[in-house]
Design an enzyme around this catalytic site. Structure first.
Site, mmCIF file in Angstrom:
data_model
loop_
_atom_site.group_PDB
_atom_site.id
_atom_site.type_symbol
_atom_site.label_atom_id
_atom_site.label_comp_id
_atom_site.label_asym_id
_atom_site.label_seq_id
_atom_site.Cartn_x
_atom_site.Cartn_y
_atom_site.Cartn_z
ATOM 1 N N ASN A 227 31.150 54.109 26.216
ATOM 2 C CA ASN A 227 30.785 52.694 26.043
ATOM 3 C C ASN A 227 29.274 52.547 26.227
ATOM 4 O OD1 ASN A 227 30.198 52.143 28.953
ATOM 5 N ND2 ASN A 227 32.341 52.799 29.101
ATOM 6 N N VAL A 326 38.657 51.986 41.238
ATOM 7 C CA VAL A 326 38.445 50.921 42.225
ATOM 8 C C VAL A 326 39.770 50.521 42.885
ATOM 9 C CG1 VAL A 326 38.575 48.850 40.749
ATOM 10 C CG2 VAL A 326 36.927 48.925 42.590
HETATM 11 O O1 PMT Z 1 25.308 49.580 33.112
HETATM 12 P P1 PMT Z 1 24.619 48.344 32.515
HETATM 13 O O2 PMT Z 1 24.113 48.594 31.134
HETATM 14 O O3 PMT Z 1 23.594 47.786 33.438
HETATM 15 O O4 PMT Z 1 25.761 47.228 32.349
HETATM 16 C C1 PMT Z 1 26.370 46.680 33.451
HETATM 17 C C2 PMT Z 1 27.890 46.548 33.253
HETATM 18 C C3 PMT Z 1 28.166 45.572 32.132
HETATM 19 C C4 PMT Z 1 28.506 47.897 32.912
HETATM 20 C C5 PMT Z 1 28.466 46.063 34.617
HETATM 21 O O5 PMT Z 1 27.871 44.842 34.960
HETATM 22 C C6 PMT Z 1 29.974 45.881 34.542
HETATM 23 O O6 PMT Z 1 30.479 44.837 34.152
HETATM 24 N N1 PMT Z 1 30.734 46.949 34.965
HETATM 25 C C7 PMT Z 1 32.172 47.019 34.873
HETATM 26 C C8 PMT Z 1 32.572 47.473 33.498
HETATM 27 C C9 PMT Z 1 34.078 47.655 33.384
HETATM 28 O O7 PMT Z 1 34.532 48.731 33.196
HETATM 29 O O8 PMT Z 1 34.780 46.571 33.549
HETATM 30 P P2 PMT Z 1 36.424 46.544 33.479
HETATM 31 O O9 PMT Z 1 36.727 45.088 33.437
HETATM 32 O O10 PMT Z 1 36.920 47.387 32.383
HETATM 33 O O11 PMT Z 1 36.879 47.180 34.841
HETATM 34 C C10 PMT Z 1 37.141 46.407 36.011
HETATM 35 C C11 PMT Z 1 36.786 47.179 37.246
HETATM 36 O O12 PMT Z 1 37.657 48.312 37.357
HETATM 37 C C12 PMT Z 1 35.369 47.727 37.286
HETATM 38 O O13 PMT Z 1 34.908 47.627 38.622
HETATM 39 C C13 PMT Z 1 35.534 49.192 36.877
HETATM 40 O O14 PMT Z 1 34.524 50.009 37.476
HETATM 41 C C14 PMT Z 1 36.900 49.497 37.462
HETATM 42 N N2 PMT Z 1 37.654 50.535 36.760
HETATM 43 C C15 PMT Z 1 38.055 50.371 35.469
HETATM 44 C C16 PMT Z 1 38.829 51.339 34.865
HETATM 45 C C17 PMT Z 1 39.152 52.497 35.599
HETATM 46 N N3 PMT Z 1 39.875 53.460 35.050
HETATM 47 N N4 PMT Z 1 38.747 52.653 36.856
HETATM 48 C C18 PMT Z 1 37.994 51.688 37.445
HETATM 49 O O15 PMT Z 1 37.608 51.826 38.614
#
Ligand code: PMT
Length: 419
Positions: A227, A326
């Protein structure tokens, strides 16, 4: 609570400013605690503060006359306001109301306290206190950022029950906590002349693990799923945690950023590697999952480069779920304070709120990555914090600002909620 009394503030000249909040009654106790450290304490009250507590109370506790007016000929004949501004080593305002913050952020000098702040080269700290909606208002948050830029150290605010019956972030820190944080801030930057680098050490002694950047999920030896995460947001958080005194492990996906000073960085590629590395870093006090972790990986990684077929048929990939890092951390019996991010392109609060509950997080930072100029790759970001308070979802929007400043604002919230 045992207080770090003694040489820390002995002989230091502290000007305690009190503005018009209900928390002003706690300032009497704060004045007493400051006196116990053998500091010299003088009090300046705004006109409104005197509706909540009398100057006589503060005079009795400090043994010094309390100043309330800029245009008081008697006081000016003694220690005039410029002398008072020069006298102070530290200006500590507690409580600092939303109005006072606004006036200080814009350089007003329309009463004794604001004039002193403008005229002084003292180290300046304040303990904000106001209703939770007032604290969450973008105008107040922008003023708080401006004040930090001007060199002010903000102590708190705290979260919890408010005098008006609301619950949330905005109440003044307890006097003992103000004193502890004041001492920690002074240890970080003992000189009183330069306002430029004030960072308080409110994460001193804490161990923090942060994930940042993307993961790459191999399809074959030359291709992968990934991504657009640049790692900037996670690296800004890691830098801010280190500046505030934490010991920081940064588990990073592939990015092109330099490691922030004082941060221990461990590079990984895939989600499964990221999980194993994070688990090896536990236990910790605070975990922040900022990485954009791939939800799926290839069921089977081809040993050799996948070949294009000669016919026109497409290619179907079989993907399997990756572990949720997480959520795994939050499910541990020794779980740290666990913060997740949510990158959403629609229904931001609804999706982020459901992730907050499903992953059992203490805080989720909701990021609308469909907005121009924020989210993936940009230097700025705008987010909404969501957390549960007595089963009720609370929200705090943080307006668009550089990721470095935003990291500070997110940490302010975390510090106020850390056990
Ligand atoms: O890195 P930059 O370019 O500065 O951009 C910042 C960002 C947009 C990446 C950051 O601000 C952000 O939003 N990060 C989370 C991105 C994400 O994966 O979001 P999600 O909604 O898919 O996941 C939710 C949470 O679960 C996140 O804390 C993620 O780290 C966690 N997760 C998701 C999937 C997984 N398999 N394991 C996880 O721990």
């Amino acid at each position: 609570m045992s207080l770090p009394l003694g040489p820390g503030l002995a002989g230091t000249r502290i000007l305690l400013g009190i503005s018009a909040g209900i928390a002003a009654y706690k300032s009497a106790h704060l004045a007493r605690l400051l006196k116990k450290t053998d500091a010299e304490v003088r009090v300046v009250m705004t006109a409104g503060a005197q509706a909540f507590i009398t100057p006589l109370t503060l005079q009795a506790l400090t043994g010094e006359p309390v100043r309330t007016s800029l245009l008081d000929p008697e006081a000016e004949a003694g220690m005039g306001h410029i002398e008072l501004a020069k006298w102070a080593d530290i200006i500590l305002i507690a409580p600092a109301t939303a109005d006072l913050m606004a006036r200080l952020a814009h350089g007003h000098a329309d009463d004794l306290l604001t004039t002193l702040c403008l005229a002084s080269e003292a180290r300046c700290l304040m303990a904000p206190a106001m209703n939770q909606a007032m604290w969450r208002h973008p105008a107040t948050l922008a003023n708080a950022d401006r004040l930090r830029e001007l060199g002010w150290t903000l102590l708190g605010p705290d979260a919890g029950d408010q005098a008006c019956g609301d619950v949330g972030l905005g109440r003044m820190l307890e006097p003992e906590a103000i004193l502890t944080q004041l001492l920690a801030a002074l240890e970080q930057r003992p000189d009183k002349s330069s306002k430029a680098m004030c960072v308080h050490q409110d994460l001193a002694g804490k161990r923090v693990v942060i994930t940042a950047g993307p993961t790459r999920e191999a399809l074959d030896p030359v291709r992968y799923l990934s991504n657009h995460s640049s790692g900037k947001m996670g690296y800004a958080l890691a830098a801010a945690c280190a500046e505030r005194g934490a010991s920081v492990s940064l588990v990073s996906g592939p990015v092109t950023l330099a490691t922030p000073p004082g941060v221990d960085r461990i590079d990984v590629t895939s989600a499964t590697q990221m999980l194993a590395t994070v688990e090896a870093q536990l236990p910790c006090d605070l975990f922040i999952g900022c990485a954009a972790v791939a939800d799926y990986r290839a069921a089977k990684v081809s040993e050799h480069k996948l070949k294009k077929r000669d016919d026109e048929s497409g290619l179907t990939l079989e993907l399997v779920r990756n572990p949720d890092i997480v959520a795994t951390v939050a499910a541990r019996p020794d779980r740290p304070f666990t913060v997740g991010f949510a990158a959403e392109t629609r229904d931001l609060e609804t999706h982020a709120g459901s992730k907050l509950e499903r992953k059992r997080l203490d805080l989720i930072v909701a990021n609308d990555v469909s907005r121009e100029g924020v989210g993936f790759g940009s230097d700025d970001n705008a987010v909404t914090l969501l957390w549960l308070d007595n089963g009720q979802t609370q929200q705090q929007p943080l307006p668009i600002q550089p990721k470095a400043t935003l990291a500070g604002a997110i940490l302010d919230h975390i510090v106020a909620h850390l056990p």
